[in-house]
Design a protein around this motif. Structure first.
Motif, PDB file in Angstrom:
ATOM      1  N   GLU A 173       0.697  -1.161   0.042  1.00  0.00           N
ATOM      2  CA  GLU A 173      -0.101  -0.085   0.127  1.00  0.00           C
ATOM      3  C   GLU A 173       0.985   1.326   0.053  1.00  0.00           C
ATOM      4  O   GLU A 173       0.725   2.188  -0.683  1.00  0.00           O
ATOM      5  CB  GLU A 173      -0.780  -0.262   1.320  1.00  0.00           C
ATOM      6  N   GLU A 174       2.014   1.296   0.822  1.00  0.00           N
ATOM      7  CA  GLU A 174       2.988   2.247   0.627  1.00  0.00           C
ATOM      8  C   GLU A 174       3.553   2.554  -0.585  1.00  0.00           C
ATOM      9  O   GLU A 174       3.832   3.537  -0.971  1.00  0.00           O
ATOM     10  CB  GLU A 174       3.883   2.031   1.862  1.00  0.00           C
ATOM     11  N   TYR A 175       3.765   1.290  -1.067  1.00  0.00           N
ATOM     12  CA  TYR A 175       4.670   1.361  -2.318  1.00  0.00           C
ATOM     13  C   TYR A 175       3.963   1.876  -3.431  1.00  0.00           C
ATOM     14  O   TYR A 175       4.238   2.847  -4.419  1.00  0.00           O
ATOM     15  CB  TYR A 175       4.930  -0.059  -2.838  1.00  0.00           C
ATOM     16  N   TYR A 176       2.578   1.603  -3.567  1.00  0.00           N
ATOM     17  CA  TYR A 176       1.306   2.190  -4.635  1.00  0.00           C
ATOM     18  C   TYR A 176       0.853   3.466  -4.282  1.00  0.00           C
ATOM     19  O   TYR A 176       0.483   4.048  -5.194  1.00  0.00           O
ATOM     20  CB  TYR A 176       0.543   1.111  -5.014  1.00  0.00           C
ATOM     21  N   LYS A 177       1.117   4.126  -3.086  1.00  0.00           N
ATOM     22  CA  LYS A 177       0.475   5.318  -2.691  1.00  0.00           C
ATOM     23  C   LYS A 177       0.667   6.426  -3.828  1.00  0.00           C
ATOM     24  O   LYS A 177       0.110   7.067  -4.223  1.00  0.00           O
ATOM     25  CB  LYS A 177       0.663   5.673  -1.349  1.00  0.00           C
ATOM     26  N   PRO A 178       2.244   6.627  -4.080  1.00  0.00           N
ATOM     27  CA  PRO A 178       2.517   7.523  -4.986  1.00  0.00           C
ATOM     28  C   PRO A 178       1.826   7.446  -6.439  1.00  0.00           C
ATOM     29  O   PRO A 178       1.465   8.495  -6.964  1.00  0.00           O
ATOM     30  CB  PRO A 178       3.966   7.528  -5.196  1.00  0.00           C
ATOM     31  N   TRP A 179       1.561   6.091  -6.745  1.00  0.00           N
ATOM     32  CA  TRP A 179       1.057   5.939  -8.201  1.00  0.00           C
ATOM     33  C   TRP A 179      -0.503   6.492  -8.094  1.00  0.00           C
ATOM     34  O   TRP A 179      -0.967   6.976  -9.062  1.00  0.00           O
ATOM     35  CB  TRP A 179       1.109   4.648  -8.573  1.00  0.00           C
ATOM     36  N   GLY A 180      -1.002   6.063  -6.915  1.00  0.00           N
ATOM     37  CA  GLY A 180      -2.558   6.267  -6.762  1.00  0.00           C
ATOM     38  C   GLY A 180      -2.477   8.116  -6.413  1.00  0.00           C
ATOM     39  O   GLY A 180      -3.480   8.702  -7.031  1.00  0.00           O
ATOM     40  N   ASP A 181      -1.680   8.546  -6.185  1.00  0.00           N
ATOM     41  CA  ASP A 181      -1.602  10.257  -5.967  1.00  0.00           C
ATOM     42  C   ASP A 181      -1.587  10.601  -7.374  1.00  0.00           C
ATOM     43  O   ASP A 181      -2.228  11.758  -7.604  1.00  0.00           O
ATOM     44  CB  ASP A 181      -0.567  10.636  -5.060  1.00  0.00           C
ATOM     45  N   LEU A 182      -0.703   9.960  -8.111  1.00  0.00           N
ATOM     46  CA  LEU A 182      -0.688  10.620  -9.568  1.00  0.00           C
ATOM     47  C   LEU A 182      -1.908  10.599 -10.252  1.00  0.00           C
ATOM     48  O   LEU A 182      -2.236  11.304 -10.901  1.00  0.00           O
ATOM     49  CB  LEU A 182       0.426   9.764 -10.200  1.00  0.00           C
ATOM     50  N   VAL A 183      -2.648   9.374 -10.092  1.00  0.00           N
ATOM     51  CA  VAL A 183      -3.901   9.373 -10.678  1.00  0.00           C
ATOM     52  C   VAL A 183      -4.736  10.590 -10.284  1.00  0.00           C
ATOM     53  O   VAL A 183      -5.458  11.171 -10.957  1.00  0.00           O
ATOM     54  CB  VAL A 183      -4.572   8.056 -10.466  1.00  0.00           C
ATOM     55  N   GLN A 184      -4.634  10.830  -8.880  1.00  0.00           N
ATOM     56  CA  GLN A 184      -5.620  11.616  -8.358  1.00  0.00           C
ATOM     57  C   GLN A 184      -5.203  13.097  -8.991  1.00  0.00           C
ATOM     58  O   GLN A 184      -5.843  13.981  -9.101  1.00  0.00           O
ATOM     59  CB  GLN A 184      -5.369  11.820  -7.009  1.00  0.00           C
ATOM     60  N   ASN A 221      -6.278  -2.170  -8.348  1.00  0.00           N
ATOM     61  CA  ASN A 221      -7.662  -1.675  -8.568  1.00  0.00           C
ATOM     62  C   ASN A 221      -8.482  -0.867  -7.796  1.00  0.00           C
ATOM     63  O   ASN A 221      -9.148  -0.141  -8.095  1.00  0.00           O
ATOM     64  CB  ASN A 221      -8.737  -3.161  -8.377  1.00  0.00           C
ATOM     65  N   GLN A 222      -8.048  -0.734  -6.610  1.00  0.00           N
ATOM     66  CA  GLN A 222      -8.512   0.474  -5.596  1.00  0.00           C
ATOM     67  C   GLN A 222      -8.184   1.630  -6.081  1.00  0.00           C
ATOM     68  O   GLN A 222      -8.827   2.760  -6.221  1.00  0.00           O
ATOM     69  CB  GLN A 222      -7.860   0.139  -4.306  1.00  0.00           C
ATOM     70  N   HIS A 223      -6.843   1.836  -6.993  1.00  0.00           N
ATOM     71  CA  HIS A 223      -6.502   2.992  -7.497  1.00  0.00           C
ATOM     72  C   HIS A 223      -6.987   3.115  -9.057  1.00  0.00           C
ATOM     73  O   HIS A 223      -6.530   4.081  -9.664  1.00  0.00           O
ATOM     74  CB  HIS A 223      -4.932   3.186  -7.389  1.00  0.00           C
ATOM     75  N   LYS A 224      -7.855   2.113  -9.415  1.00  0.00           N
ATOM     76  CA  LYS A 224      -8.227   2.300 -10.877  1.00  0.00           C
ATOM     77  C   LYS A 224      -7.072   2.076 -11.830  1.00  0.00           C
ATOM     78  O   LYS A 224      -7.245   2.556 -12.807  1.00  0.00           O
ATOM     79  CB  LYS A 224      -9.065   3.322 -10.862  1.00  0.00           C
TER      80      LYS A 224
END
Length: 379
Positions: free
Chosen positions: A288-299, A332-335
């Motif tokens: 979850e910590e690893y993918y957070k920056p990628w999820g933030d980029l989507v946002q 998937n949570q980050h689409k």
């Protein structure tokens, strides 16, 4: 204030708060600029030597992907595959411009087969002039240090942009360069490497973007994450370029005993998920910590896709599935969509040569049904 006015004002205030709350609730959340593509990598043109290629991906293979619910195929290409050069000698900088149209037509044919089944193709330079994450071919220059290499890189992308100018962006995207890193020696896979300086990555990516959009401004362009696909590239965020992450973290799971990825593979600690592996406790929290920056980029409105993910066949199957289930769920949570490396082969859903899987016969192939179920759950 009399009772009637108090009641009226209170009602108006409540209505306003209710509407404000409704409006806030109804405000759409930023969505991934890229479609949530899901599918596979196919390795028909992965080798720089056409004589060393694998069996061709067939129409039937693409039909299976489609019928199983997938919609995406990433095609990693080594640029020497489609050059007309003397392969008994080291390549020279000028040789990188000698394109062999007969070899290019093989790539055309693959695209045509995939498009028959409504599969989106992402064409990727896995080996570009002056850079590849893998060894096995002598590069005559360095993409990050030599302008001649950068010019050749732009030339190749302009070539593909012209050739496929008329293909809709719904059917075809371009993935600029597989897993970039700054390596001391381009021809030594084990030489010291680090992240590409952000402004340098921006310069090279923008040069390729301009070469592509000169021919077709609608073409979707994707840049792999820095430091071998792992890190978001903030320097590209204002450009019309999406970014691609990886689904291999931690390597102690995904590349267990892989000789090209570990210095001492035979003594690698046994993988567990979750659990203590070597000096680290591996868990979903670290993912979850690893993918957070990628999820933030989507946002922030930047398109994100996971261009490669999966696990080599030496990791125990149950450990692989437990870990990979978490990877796919977080993506998937980050689409964020994904592409398994690979369709057929050691990482694949077919013919992976694992020793702890009860394979199902599938038209002469060995199908890992449990892995397919996990993938289709997220497809």
């Amino acid at each position: 204030m009399n009772r009637r006015n108090f009641i009226t004002n209170t009602a108006l205030t409540a209505t306003a708060l209710s509407l404000a709350g409704t409006q806030a609730w109804a405000t759409p959340q930023p969505k991934n600029k890229l479609p949530q593509w899901r599918g596979f990598n196919v390795l028909d043109f992965f080798s720089p030597n056409p004589a060393a290629t694998r069996d061709a991906t067939t129409e039937e293979h693409f039909e299976w992907m489609h019928d199983w619910g997938f919609n995406f195929v990433r095609v990693p290409v080594a640029y020497p595959y489609y050059l007309d050069i003397d392969r008994t000698k080291d390549i020279k900088p000028d040789d990188t411009y000698k394109i062999n149209l007969k070899a290019v037509e093989q790539i055309d044919a693959l695209l045509e087969k995939a498009h028959k089944f409504n599969l989106h193709i992402s064409l990727n330079l896995h080996r570009a002039p002056g850079y590849c994450i893998n060894a096995g071919f002598h590069e005559p220059f360095n993409l990050w240090k030599d302008q001649a290499a950068q010019d050749a890189f732009y030339h190749h992308w302009n070539f593909w942009a012209k050739r496929y100018k008329g293909i809709s962006h719904d059917k075809l995207s371009f993935d600029l360069l597989n897993e970039p890193a700054m390596r001391e020696d381009m021809n030594n896979q084990l030489s010291k490497s680090s992240a590409v300086p952000g402004e340098l990555y921006r310069k090279v990516a923008k040069g390729a973007l301009d070469a592509i959009h000169k021919e077709n401004p609608e073409r979707i362009v994707i840049a792999d994450g820095n430091e071998v696909g792992n890190k978001v590239i903030p320097e590209l965020a204002d450009l019309n370029i999406s970014q691609s992450c990886r689904g291999y973290m931690p390597g102690a799971i995904s590349h267990y005993k892989a000789p090209w990825a570990m210095k001492d593979p035979e003594h690698a600690p046994e993988p567990k998920w979750p659990g203590q592996v070597g000096d680290k406790y591996l868990s979903r929290t670290m993912l979850e910590e690893y993918y957070k920056p990628w999820g933030d980029l989507v946002q922030k409105g930047v398109g994100v896709h996971c261009g490669e993910c999966g696990c080599w066949n030496k990791t125990p199957h149950k450990v692989f599935l437990a870990w990979f289930g978490d990877v796919l769920d977080i993506l998937n949570q980050h689409k964020i969509g994904f592409a398994l490396w690979e369709f057929i082969g050691d990482f694949g859903v077919l013919d992976s040569r694992r020793t702890d899987v009860a394979y199902e016969d599938w038209h002469g192939h060995k199908l890992d049904r449990e892995l397919l179920k996990l993938l289709t759950k997220h497809a």
